[in-house]
Design a protein around this motif. Structure first.
Motif, PDB file in Angstrom:
ATOM      1  N   ASN A  30      41.696  49.440  42.242  1.00 17.02           N
ATOM      2  CA  ASN A  30      41.961  48.075  41.790  1.00 17.02           C
ATOM      3  C   ASN A  30      40.974  47.769  40.667  1.00 17.02           C
ATOM      4  O   ASN A  30      39.769  47.669  40.909  1.00 17.02           O
ATOM      5  CB  ASN A  30      41.787  47.095  42.949  1.00 17.02           C
ATOM      6  CG  ASN A  30      42.304  45.708  42.622  1.00 17.02           C
ATOM      7  OD1 ASN A  30      42.655  45.416  41.479  1.00 17.02           O
ATOM      8  ND2 ASN A  30      42.356  44.851  43.615  1.00 17.02           N
ATOM      9  N   VAL A  31      41.482  47.636  39.446  1.00 19.81           N
ATOM     10  CA  VAL A  31      40.608  47.538  38.276  1.00 19.81           C
ATOM     11  C   VAL A  31      40.923  46.296  37.470  1.00 19.81           C
ATOM     12  O   VAL A  31      42.012  45.719  37.554  1.00 19.81           O
ATOM     13  CB  VAL A  31      40.756  48.789  37.372  1.00 19.81           C
ATOM     14  CG1 VAL A  31      40.352  50.044  38.113  1.00 19.81           C
ATOM     15  CG2 VAL A  31      42.181  48.921  36.848  1.00 19.81           C
ATOM     16  N   ASP A  32      39.940  45.898  36.675  1.00 15.02           N
ATOM     17  CA  ASP A  32      40.063  44.812  35.707  1.00 15.02           C
ATOM     18  C   ASP A  32      39.776  45.409  34.335  1.00 15.02           C
ATOM     19  O   ASP A  32      38.646  45.764  34.024  1.00 15.02           O
ATOM     20  CB  ASP A  32      39.081  43.690  36.036  1.00 15.02           C
ATOM     21  CG  ASP A  32      39.195  42.512  35.074  1.00 15.02           C
ATOM     22  OD1 ASP A  32      39.977  42.605  34.110  1.00 15.02           O
ATOM     23  OD2 ASP A  32      38.500  41.501  35.289  1.00 15.02           O
ATOM     24  N   LEU A  33      40.827  45.530  33.509  1.00 17.96           N
ATOM     25  CA  LEU A  33      40.697  46.130  32.178  1.00 17.96           C
ATOM     26  C   LEU A  33      40.785  45.094  31.068  1.00 17.96           C
ATOM     27  O   LEU A  33      41.078  45.429  29.927  1.00 17.96           O
ATOM     28  CB  LEU A  33      41.787  47.194  31.970  1.00 17.96           C
ATOM     29  CG  LEU A  33      41.815  48.335  32.991  1.00 17.96           C
ATOM     30  CD1 LEU A  33      42.932  49.311  32.652  1.00 17.96           C
ATOM     31  CD2 LEU A  33      40.478  49.051  33.045  1.00 17.96           C
ATOM     32  N   GLY A  34      40.508  43.848  31.410  1.00 19.94           N
ATOM     33  CA  GLY A  34      40.597  42.792  30.411  1.00 19.94           C
ATOM     34  C   GLY A  34      41.856  41.985  30.629  1.00 19.94           C
ATOM     35  O   GLY A  34      41.951  41.180  31.559  1.00 19.94           O
ATOM     36  N   GLU A  35      42.868  42.211  29.791  1.00 21.31           N
ATOM     37  CA  GLU A  35      44.124  41.481  29.934  1.00 21.31           C
ATOM     38  C   GLU A  35      44.937  41.976  31.122  1.00 21.31           C
ATOM     39  O   GLU A  35      45.759  41.238  31.661  1.00 21.31           O
ATOM     40  CB  GLU A  35      44.946  41.599  28.650  1.00 21.31           C
ATOM     41  CG  GLU A  35      44.307  40.936  27.439  1.00 21.31           C
ATOM     42  CD  GLU A  35      45.210  40.978  26.232  1.00 21.31           C
ATOM     43  OE1 GLU A  35      46.326  41.512  26.366  1.00 21.31           O
ATOM     44  OE2 GLU A  35      44.805  40.475  25.174  1.00 21.31           O
ATOM     45  N   ALA A  36      44.745  43.220  31.511  1.00 21.99           N
ATOM     46  CA  ALA A  36      45.496  43.794  32.625  1.00 21.99           C
ATOM     47  C   ALA A  36      44.571  43.972  33.819  1.00 21.99           C
ATOM     48  O   ALA A  36      43.517  44.602  33.715  1.00 21.99           O
ATOM     49  CB  ALA A  36      46.105  45.135  32.227  1.00 21.99           C
TER      50      ALA A  36
END
Length: 338
Positions: free
Chosen positions: A181-187
């Motif tokens: 479960n990641v946070d890549l900015g916009e996604a």
């Protein structure tokens, strides 16, 4: 000075550079046989030897890479396959390779595939240059042309090169993997696939995002190692010490639950008063959990803390503090409270 003295005969040059050519010349006494043995026997044998050595070198290097990949998949990870953050021991982190062996296997195989491709390209490029040299090609213009072509391709496909390098370093550093479960900015969401050029992420609404690795500036991974839960419970203007005791008892009960205890890294702790607002006091509870168990523990811990405050009567005091009298009616009569 005659022409024979000005330029050495092919036979003399052949005999000076190759022992087999000189031996054939000594045995047969024929210059044509010596020259023929050089061009039709020595040269082909050298080319075949170069190709065989290239194949053997490629095979041995591939075996070495496959052994490294197999070792990394089985658990004994060599340094080159270890994430950068895990090359120095840390007591505060849990190795994700231990928690998710399938992810470790996929990552090791992806790195192995890249290394095998690079080894193949390097070995056969060197072999091709050696073969061309045996065929008496002038390599200087060829290398210069290849350099200019590589420079032009580098400028034209710099985005592609940036994506490939970003994907390679992402794999080497183990920034994220399939299922994280990641946070890549916009996604933000769960990683479904990882490639050298593209990473796909499925968000909470079911949208599948295709993200170029070269465009990823920062990565927030919520699935590696451990997670820290922070739960803020408002208690109004009730007695803070009594509320803290109630919350500690409820948190200890959650930690002692046999269905949840394996999801904890450390026992939950009630820190005390976190802030004071117009609605009253807020008390913070923290719990260090595994990355996979943070959501289950978080939901259960919030439920137990809420029920404990309600049973102790703190919730009723919070509701009473939010009751305000209504303004008087035009007839001057109060309409009660709300």
């Amino acid at each position: 000075m005659n022409l024979a003295e000005a330029s050495p005969a092919p036979t003399a040059s052949c005999a000076a550079t190759d022992p087999l050519c000189g031996w054939v010349l000594d045995v047969t006494g024929s210059s044509w046989a010596a020259v023929g043995s050089y061009y039709f026997l020595v040269k082909p044998l050298r080319i075949i030897a170069i190709l065989l050595l290239a194949v053997v070198a490629r095979y041995l290097l591939h075996k070495l890479i496959s052994r490294l990949v197999r070792t990394g998949s089985e658990g004994s990870v060599p340094t080159i396959l270890k994430p950068l953050r895990n090359r120095k021991p840390s007591a505060a982190s849990v190795d994700p390779a231990v928690v998710v062996p399938e992810r470790r296997r996929q990552r090791a195989e992806a790195i192995g595939s890249v290394l095998r491709s690079l080894v193949t390209a390097f070995v056969f490029s060197i072999a091709l240059l050696m073969v061309l040299e045996e065929l008496s090609f002038n390599l200087a213009p060829l290398l210069a042309s290849a350099g200019i072509l590589g420079l032009a391709v580098g400028f034209g496909a710099q985005s592609l090169v940036k994506d490939l390098l970003g994907g390679l370093f992402m794999l080497l550093e183990d920034q994220y993997g399939v299922g994280d479960n990641v946070d890549l900015g916009e996604a933000t969401g769960v990683v479904e696939s990882v490639g050298l050029r593209i990473t796909t992420v499925r968000d909470a609404r079911g949208v599948l995002w295709y993200i170029r690795n070269g465009e990823i500036i920062r990565v927030g991974n919520k699935s590696q190692g451990w997670a820290m839960l922070m739960i803020d419970m408002p208690i109004g203007f009730a007695d803070a010490e009594a509320a803290v005791d109630v919350l500690r008892t409820a948190a200890a009960a959650v930690y002692a639950d046999p269905e949840l205890t394996d999801n904890f890294v450390e026992p939950p702790e009630v820190l005390g008063v976190e802030s004071v607002t117009v609605d009253g006091t807020v008390i913070r509870t923290v719990a260090k959990t595994t990355s996979d168990g943070q959501y289950v523990v978080g939901r259960e811990l919030r439920r137990r803390l809420t029920e404990a405050l309600a049973s102790a009567g703190v919730t009723a005091q919070l509701a009473a503090a939010r009751v305000f009298p209504r303004p008087a009616t035009p007839e001057g009569e109060s309409s009660g409270v709300s």
